[in-house]
Write an enzyme that holds these catalytic residues in place. Structure first.
Site, mmCIF file in Angstrom:
data_model
loop_
_atom_site.group_PDB
_atom_site.id
_atom_site.type_symbol
_atom_site.label_atom_id
_atom_site.label_comp_id
_atom_site.label_asym_id
_atom_site.label_seq_id
_atom_site.Cartn_x
_atom_site.Cartn_y
_atom_site.Cartn_z
ATOM 1 C CD GLU A 14 9.787 10.717 -5.249
ATOM 2 O OE1 GLU A 14 8.898 11.300 -5.841
ATOM 3 O OE2 GLU A 14 9.902 10.710 -4.020
ATOM 4 C CG ASP A 218 -2.341 5.790 -4.366
ATOM 5 O OD1 ASP A 218 -1.132 6.008 -4.162
ATOM 6 O OD2 ASP A 218 -3.240 6.237 -3.637
HETATM 7 N N1 ADE Z 1 1.236 8.433 -0.859
HETATM 8 C C1 ADE Z 1 0.914 7.870 -2.042
HETATM 9 N N2 ADE Z 1 -0.323 7.345 -2.021
HETATM 10 C C2 ADE Z 1 -0.802 7.599 -0.774
HETATM 11 C C3 ADE Z 1 -2.005 7.292 -0.124
HETATM 12 N N3 ADE Z 1 -2.967 6.613 -0.751
HETATM 13 N N4 ADE Z 1 -2.163 7.684 1.166
HETATM 14 C C4 ADE Z 1 -1.171 8.350 1.811
HETATM 15 N N5 ADE Z 1 0.009 8.652 1.246
HETATM 16 C C5 ADE Z 1 0.188 8.285 -0.039
#
Ligand code: ADE
Length: 251
Positions: A14, A218
């Site tokens: 990024e 996610d």
């Molecule tokens: N950043 C991106 N995905 C995450 C997750 N599952 N837990 C903590 N920080 C994150």
């Protein structure tokens, strides 16, 4: 010269996409970090990689205030979706933050930051609105930004913008058991990440307006780490640069 706006990223991809946009760049090293001074849409900015976790983020934010006298801070990164309907490829603009792993009970209520009398830190309404409008504009044409192939590969057919609570903690949440427990304890939480609440607290201490945008990479479950790098490179870093650019044009 007017005071710069800080742009903080947690991940290298990024920051790279953001640095490509800065003109008149100059690097200043403080401790282990490189702070990039430059201009974007004619505005003075300082861009920096916070690295991952609350301590790294709080240190970065403090240096930005003390050494660079920034006027405002914007955090850009990825997060795991928690709220129902917060899907991969969606974007969350924070209204407030909380540390989900902070627990000084029974001395203080769970989640309360000791001696602050609060568990939540609000973001700045004006900066947050500008960021949300910028995100809305970018999401309206993801095909134009990423191309048909990436949109199909990552199933980004109708990405949505959400605004509300983001929770932070020093844990990468990667199990359904843990994400369900977080959803049950903090039902308002839209997304989970590892830095925002720390920056929000530093900005509260110094009275600096703060806003944050997170692309959902996610669902904070067993698949959380899958395709993480490809998603960062092909989707999140491109969203970030486009959203911040659009926001700066509006300020
Ligand atoms: N950043 C991106 N995905 C995450 C997750 N599952 N837990 C903590 N920080 C994150």
């Amino acid at each position: 010269m007017s005071q710069p706006l800080a742009i903080i990223s947690a991940m290298e991809g990024e920051l790279r996409a953001i640095l490509e946009q800065l003109t008149h760049q100059e690097m200043v090293r403080v401790g282990p970090r490189d702070f990039w001074r430059g201009h974007w849409h004619g505005q003075p900015v300082v861009a920096v990689l916070s690295r991952i976790g609350k301590v790294a983020a709080a240190t970065t934010a403090t240096v930005l205030v003390e050494r660079f006298a920034v006027s405002r801070m914007v955090f850009t990164g990825v997060a795991g979706g928690l709220g129902s309907g917060v899907a991969v490829g969606d974007v969350v603009v924070a209204k407030r933050f909380l540390q989900h792993d902070l627990d000084a009970s029974p001395l203080f209520p769970r989640f309360e930051v000791p001696l602050y009398g609060r568990s939540h830190f609000d973001t700045d309404e004006r900066l947050g609105s500008a960021l949300a409008q910028a995100a809305q504009t970018v999401l309206a044409d993801v095909v134009g930004l990423l191309g048909e192939l990436a949109v199909r590969e990552f199933s980004l057919t109708a990405p949505r913008l959400h605004r509300g609570l983001i929770i932070s903690g020093d844990r990468f949440v990667s199990s359904t058991r843990e994400s369900v427990a977080l959803q049950q304890t903090l039902p308002d939480a839209l997304a989970v990440e590892m830095e925002g609440a720390a920056v929000a607290q530093v900005c509260h201490d110094y009275g600096i307006p703060f806003a944050a945008v997170r692309t959902i990479s996610d669902r904070a479950d067993e698949g959380a780490h899958r395709d993480f790098k490809r998603f960062m490179d092909h989707v999140a870093s491109r969203y970030s640069a486009a959203i911040i650019s659009e926001m700066l044009r509006r300020l």
